[in-house]
Design an enzyme around this catalytic site. Structure first.
Site, PDB file in Angstrom:
ATOM      1  N   HIS A   1       0.534   5.538  -7.465  1.00 21.16           N
ATOM      2  CA  HIS A   1      -0.744   4.964  -7.924  1.00 21.16           C
ATOM      3  C   HIS A   1      -1.315   5.704  -9.122  1.00 21.16           C
ATOM      4  CE1 HIS A   1      -1.247   3.234  -3.608  1.00 21.16           C
ATOM      5  NE2 HIS A   1      -0.474   2.483  -4.362  1.00 21.16           N
TER       6      HIS A   1
ATOM      7  N   TYR B   1     -14.218   8.351 -11.857  1.00 18.07           N
ATOM      8  CA  TYR B   1     -12.924   9.060 -11.942  1.00 18.07           C
ATOM      9  C   TYR B   1     -13.089  10.454 -12.540  1.00 18.07           C
ATOM     10  CZ  TYR B   1     -10.404   5.065 -10.201  1.00 18.07           C
ATOM     11  OH  TYR B   1      -9.941   4.067  -9.374  1.00 18.07           O
TER      12      TYR B   1
ATOM     13  N   CYS C   1      -7.068   2.975 -31.791  1.00 21.13           N
ATOM     14  CA  CYS C   1      -7.579   1.595 -31.952  1.00 21.13           C
ATOM     15  C   CYS C   1      -9.054   1.448 -31.584  1.00 21.13           C
ATOM     16  CB  CYS C   1      -6.738   0.610 -31.121  1.00 21.13           C
ATOM     17  SG  CYS C   1      -7.107   0.651 -29.358  1.00 21.13           S
TER      18      CYS C   1
ATOM     19  N   GLY D   1      -0.921  11.551   6.371  1.00 23.65           N
ATOM     20  CA  GLY D   1      -2.271  11.257   5.886  1.00 23.65           C
ATOM     21  C   GLY D   1      -2.400   9.975   5.121  1.00 23.65           C
ATOM     22  N   THR D   2      -1.712   8.933   5.583  1.00 23.43           N
ATOM     23  CA  THR D   2      -1.957   7.643   4.961  1.00 23.43           C
ATOM     24  C   THR D   2      -2.312   6.614   6.023  1.00 23.43           C
ATOM     25  OG1 THR D   2      -1.174   5.940   3.456  1.00 23.43           O
ATOM     26  CG2 THR D   2       0.460   6.866   4.968  1.00 23.43           C
ATOM     27  N   SER D   3      -3.228   5.734   5.632  1.00 18.01           N
ATOM     28  CA  SER D   3      -3.684   4.701   6.579  1.00 18.01           C
ATOM     29  C   SER D   3      -2.698   3.547   6.616  1.00 18.01           C
ATOM     30  CB  SER D   3      -5.060   4.191   6.138  1.00 18.01           C
ATOM     31  OG  SER D   3      -4.949   3.716   4.810  1.00 18.01           O
TER      32      SER D   3
ATOM     33  N   ASN E   1      -0.811  12.405  11.368  1.00 22.99           N
ATOM     34  CA  ASN E   1      -2.112  11.796  11.105  1.00 22.99           C
ATOM     35  C   ASN E   1      -2.975  12.013  12.348  1.00 22.99           C
ATOM     36  OD1 ASN E   1      -4.283   9.938  10.640  1.00 22.99           O
ATOM     37  ND2 ASN E   1      -2.985   8.884   9.149  1.00 22.99           N
TER      38      ASN E   1
ATOM     39  N   ALA F   1      -3.109  17.582   8.765  1.00 19.64           N
ATOM     40  CA  ALA F   1      -1.965  18.049   7.966  1.00 19.64           C
ATOM     41  C   ALA F   1      -1.925  19.574   7.858  1.00 19.64           C
ATOM     42  CB  ALA F   1      -2.041  17.436   6.568  1.00 19.64           C
TER      43      ALA F   1
ATOM     44  N   CYS G   1     -10.398   5.255 -28.012  1.00 19.68           N
ATOM     45  CA  CYS G   1      -9.015   5.589 -28.389  1.00 19.68           C
ATOM     46  C   CYS G   1      -8.993   6.034 -29.855  1.00 19.68           C
ATOM     47  CB  CYS G   1      -8.156   4.337 -28.203  1.00 19.68           C
ATOM     48  SG  CYS G   1      -6.509   4.445 -28.918  1.00 19.68           S
TER      49      CYS G   1
HETATM   50  C1  BV8 Z   1      -0.594  -5.164  -6.275  1.00 12.52           C
HETATM   51  C2  BV8 Z   1      -5.400   4.533  -6.934  1.00 12.52           C
HETATM   52  C3  BV8 Z   1       0.217  -7.103  -7.379  1.00 12.52           C
HETATM   53  C4  BV8 Z   1      -6.813   4.325  -7.393  1.00 12.52           C
HETATM   54  C5  BV8 Z   1      -5.095   2.974  -5.080  1.00 12.52           C
HETATM   55  C6  BV8 Z   1      -5.173  -9.106   0.300  1.00 12.52           C
HETATM   56  C7  BV8 Z   1      -6.239  -9.304  -0.562  1.00 12.52           C
HETATM   57  C8  BV8 Z   1      -6.295  -8.702  -1.813  1.00 12.52           C
HETATM   58  C9  BV8 Z   1      -5.266  -7.872  -2.230  1.00 12.52           C
HETATM   59  C10 BV8 Z   1      -4.219  -7.680  -1.351  1.00 12.52           C
HETATM   60  C11 BV8 Z   1      -4.156  -8.295  -0.108  1.00 12.52           C
HETATM   61  N1  BV8 Z   1      -3.006  -7.886   0.502  1.00 12.52           N
HETATM   62  C12 BV8 Z   1      -2.348  -7.044  -0.307  1.00 12.52           C
HETATM   63  C13 BV8 Z   1      -3.078  -6.937  -1.449  1.00 12.52           C
HETATM   64  C14 BV8 Z   1      -2.727  -6.156  -2.567  1.00 12.52           C
HETATM   65  C15 BV8 Z   1      -3.487  -4.837  -2.599  1.00 12.52           C
HETATM   66  C16 BV8 Z   1      -3.708  -4.242  -1.225  1.00 12.52           C
HETATM   67  O1  BV8 Z   1      -2.775  -3.708  -0.625  1.00 12.52           O
HETATM   68  N2  BV8 Z   1      -4.946  -4.342  -0.721  1.00 12.52           N
HETATM   69  C17 BV8 Z   1      -5.238  -3.790   0.597  1.00 12.52           C
HETATM   70  C18 BV8 Z   1      -6.642  -3.206   0.602  1.00 12.52           C
HETATM   71  C19 BV8 Z   1      -5.099  -4.934   1.609  1.00 12.52           C
HETATM   72  N3  BV8 Z   1      -2.599  -3.991  -3.350  1.00 12.52           N
HETATM   73  C20 BV8 Z   1      -2.721  -3.968  -4.688  1.00 12.52           C
HETATM   74  O2  BV8 Z   1      -3.572  -4.551  -5.326  1.00 12.52           O
HETATM   75  C21 BV8 Z   1      -1.632  -3.161  -5.407  1.00 12.52           C
HETATM   76  N4  BV8 Z   1      -1.138  -3.971  -6.490  1.00 12.52           N
HETATM   77  O3  BV8 Z   1      -0.424  -5.650  -5.191  1.00 12.52           O
HETATM   78  O4  BV8 Z   1      -0.316  -5.779  -7.464  1.00 12.52           O
HETATM   79  C22 BV8 Z   1       0.809  -7.345  -8.692  1.00 12.52           C
HETATM   80  C23 BV8 Z   1       2.204  -7.441  -8.785  1.00 12.52           C
HETATM   81  C24 BV8 Z   1       2.749  -7.702 -10.015  1.00 12.52           C
HETATM   82  C25 BV8 Z   1       1.921  -7.850 -11.150  1.00 12.52           C
HETATM   83  C26 BV8 Z   1       0.543  -7.731 -11.041  1.00 12.52           C
HETATM   84  C27 BV8 Z   1      -0.025  -7.471  -9.807  1.00 12.52           C
HETATM   85  C28 BV8 Z   1      -2.209  -1.889  -6.011  1.00 12.52           C
HETATM   86  C29 BV8 Z   1      -2.763  -1.008  -4.926  1.00 12.52           C
HETATM   87  C30 BV8 Z   1      -3.106   0.369  -5.509  1.00 12.52           C
HETATM   88  C31 BV8 Z   1      -4.607   0.588  -5.482  1.00 12.52           C
HETATM   89  N5  BV8 Z   1      -4.914   1.973  -5.902  1.00 12.52           N
HETATM   90  N6  BV8 Z   1      -5.301   4.238  -5.502  1.00 12.52           N
HETATM   91  C32 BV8 Z   1      -7.751   5.358  -6.859  1.00 12.52           C
HETATM   92  O5  BV8 Z   1      -7.320   6.285  -6.136  1.00 12.52           O
HETATM   93  O6  BV8 Z   1      -8.949   5.242  -7.201  1.00 12.52           O
HETATM   94  S1  BV8 Z   1      -4.972   2.726  -3.394  1.00 12.52           S
HETATM   95  C33 BV8 Z   1      -5.882   3.938  -2.572  1.00 12.52           C
HETATM   96  O7  BV8 Z   1      -6.227   3.411  -1.319  1.00 12.52           O
HETATM   97  C34 BV8 Z   1      -5.086   5.178  -2.249  1.00 12.52           C
HETATM   98  O8  BV8 Z   1      -4.143   5.471  -3.232  1.00 12.52           O
HETATM   99  C35 BV8 Z   1      -4.438   4.901  -0.904  1.00 12.52           C
HETATM  100  O9  BV8 Z   1      -3.122   4.471  -1.100  1.00 12.52           O
HETATM  101  C36 BV8 Z   1      -5.194   3.716  -0.401  1.00 12.52           C
HETATM  102  C37 BV8 Z   1      -5.847   3.928   0.939  1.00 12.52           C
HETATM  103  O10 BV8 Z   1      -6.894   4.960   0.771  1.00 12.52           O
HETATM  104  P1  BV8 Z   1      -7.322   5.890   2.058  1.00 12.52           P
HETATM  105  O11 BV8 Z   1      -7.256   5.036   3.285  1.00 12.52           O
HETATM  106  O12 BV8 Z   1      -8.447   6.822   1.963  1.00 12.52           O
HETATM  107  O13 BV8 Z   1      -6.271   6.862   1.983  1.00 12.52           O
HETATM  108  P2  BV8 Z   1      -5.151   6.776   2.884  1.00 12.52           P
HETATM  109  O14 BV8 Z   1      -4.511   5.445   2.936  1.00 12.52           O
HETATM  110  O15 BV8 Z   1      -4.296   7.823   2.403  1.00 12.52           O
HETATM  111  O16 BV8 Z   1      -5.930   7.008   4.360  1.00 12.52           O
HETATM  112  C38 BV8 Z   1      -6.463   8.274   4.729  1.00 12.52           C
HETATM  113  C39 BV8 Z   1      -5.661   8.631   5.976  1.00 12.52           C
HETATM  114  O17 BV8 Z   1      -5.661  10.014   6.147  1.00 12.52           O
HETATM  115  C40 BV8 Z   1      -6.248   8.007   7.251  1.00 12.52           C
HETATM  116  O18 BV8 Z   1      -5.219   7.431   8.020  1.00 12.52           O
HETATM  117  C41 BV8 Z   1      -6.821   9.240   7.980  1.00 12.52           C
HETATM  118  O19 BV8 Z   1      -6.697   9.116   9.381  1.00 12.52           O
HETATM  119  C42 BV8 Z   1      -5.915  10.334   7.498  1.00 12.52           C
HETATM  120  N7  BV8 Z   1      -6.478  11.690   7.515  1.00 12.52           N
HETATM  121  C43 BV8 Z   1      -7.782  12.056   7.404  1.00 12.52           C
HETATM  122  N8  BV8 Z   1      -7.857  13.424   7.444  1.00 12.52           N
HETATM  123  C44 BV8 Z   1      -6.585  13.885   7.570  1.00 12.52           C
HETATM  124  C45 BV8 Z   1      -5.712  12.798   7.619  1.00 12.52           C
HETATM  125  N9  BV8 Z   1      -4.381  12.943   7.740  1.00 12.52           N
HETATM  126  C46 BV8 Z   1      -3.900  14.196   7.838  1.00 12.52           C
HETATM  127  N10 BV8 Z   1      -4.676  15.307   7.795  1.00 12.52           N
HETATM  128  C47 BV8 Z   1      -6.017  15.182   7.666  1.00 12.52           C
HETATM  129  N11 BV8 Z   1      -6.793  16.289   7.639  1.00 12.52           N
HETATM  130 ZN    ZN Z   2      -5.817   2.301 -28.311  1.00 11.20          ZN
END
Ligand code: BV8
Ligand code: ZN
Length: 248
Positions: free
Chosen positions: A121, A69, A157, A194-196, A220, A238, A154
């Site tokens: 996020h 990070y 703590c 730009g989101t998948s 996209n 974009a 921290c």
């Molecule tokens: C939750 C921050 C519950 C960190 C991110 C099955 C199994 C296991 C888990 C799950 C499951 N089904 C659902 C889940 C839950 C899981 C999930 O969705 N998993 C997915 C993989 C299936 N979700 C979670 O865990 C979420 N939490 O469910 O909690 C809960 C509830 C109550 C109490 C406790 C728990 C949390 C999800 C958040 C994860 N953190 N980011 C970091 O950044 O390091 S997600 C991260 O990946 C990004 O933020 C983004 O949202 C996501 C996808 O990344 P990318 O694909 O790269 O990005 P993006 O989606 O934006 O895609 C790129 C796109 O841009 C493509 O389409 C491409 O074509 C396009 N592009 C490329 N170039 C261009 C362009 N577009 C325009 N112009 C260009 N030039």
């Molecule tokens: Zn602390």
């Protein structure tokens, strides 16, 4: 991408009272920030981001995750917002009401002039204590040769400081998600850029707009699951499509 689609999208945006702009990593790609899937180079290339962006990975090896990070934050600080970010800020300024909702953890929307984007996020610029939750200061990155960086303790703590982002398996900030859903439910137009559309619950946001009778416009270069939700699919990058849209 057909001009007629661009013209239709521009007209819908001009006539809209309430607009939501919803973005993913693709909007920052032309600033030189790799999308989430491509973000793993060097030390981290052997990892799956869905394994590294988890509380377990941080617990197992805090320096590996904190170093990833810190490297991403340093990369964001070295780049500039692109023409796509700036075009979105222009749409936001023109619209009577506009809410920006992003999945990105960078600050490029803010630096392009967007007002208070909702970060579903979290952010690279909001580290906090992994135990007591106190906010921590963002400091200069301690560059190390292998990319691992031991997270600072921290002040209060002593527990390791963690990135202020939402990891897989962690709940999204409730206030942010509720505000995003409310905006998506009440808008005339949602522009998704730009989101998948594969990470939930964020990927629900454009579906909420479509279900509530709003119009979804997608920007996209590639097909996504949101193709069937979008009334207009502007196939392109974009930083090319959005400036063309605002100059119509
Ligand atoms: C939750 C921050 C519950 C960190 C991110 C099955 C199994 C296991 C888990 C799950 C499951 N089904 C659902 C889940 C839950 C899981 C999930 O969705 N998993 C997915 C993989 C299936 N979700 C979670 O865990 C979420 N939490 O469910 O909690 C809960 C509830 C109550 C109490 C406790 C728990 C949390 C999800 C958040 C994860 N953190 N980011 C970091 O950044 O390091 S997600 C991260 O990946 C990004 O933020 C983004 O949202 C996501 C996808 O990344 P990318 O694909 O790269 O990005 P993006 O989606 O934006 O895609 C790129 C796109 O841009 C493509 O389409 C491409 O074509 C396009 N592009 C490329 N170039 C261009 C362009 N577009 C325009 N112009 C260009 N030039
Ligand atoms: Zn602390």
């Amino acid at each position: 991408m057909r001009d007629i689609d661009l013209r239709e999208a521009a007209d819908l945006i001009d006539r809209a009272e309430r607009i939501v702009i919803f973005t993913g990593a693709g909007v920052s790609a032309e600033s030189g920030i790799p999308t989430f899937r491509d973000a793993l180079t060097g030390l981290w290339e052997r990892f799956d981001p869905r394994r590294l962006a988890t509380p377990e990975a941080f617990g197992d090896d805090p320096a590996l995750v904190w170093g990833w990070y810190e490297g991403r934050r340093a990369a964001v600080e070295r780049v500039e917002p692109n023409a796509g970010h700036r075009a979105l800020a222009a749409i936001e300024q023109r619209a009577p009401e506009c809410v920006v909702v992003t999945q990105n953890i960078d600050d490029l929307h803010e630096r392009a002039g967007s007002k208070e984007p909702i970060h579903l996020h979290g952010s690279l610029f909001a580290p906090r204590c992994s135990a007591c939750g106190r906010p921590a200061e963002v400091e200069g990155t301690a560059e190390t040769d292998d990319g691992r960086v031991t997270p600072p303790p921290c002040d209060h703590c002593g527990a390791p400081i963690r990135p202020g982002v939402v990891w897989f398996g962690e709940a999204l900030p409730a206030d942010a998600f509720e505000a995003a859903v409310a905006a998506a439910a009440n808008c005339d137009v949602l522009i998704t850029v730009g989101t998948s559309g594969v990470v939930f619950p964020a990927a629900e946001i454009p579906q909420v707009t479509a279900r509530m009778g709003g119009t979804v416009i997608q920007v996209n270069p590639d097909p996504t699951p949101l193709d069937s939700v979008a009334r207009i699919n502007l196939r392109g990058a974009a930083a090319e499509v959005l400036p063309a849209l605002v100059s119509m």
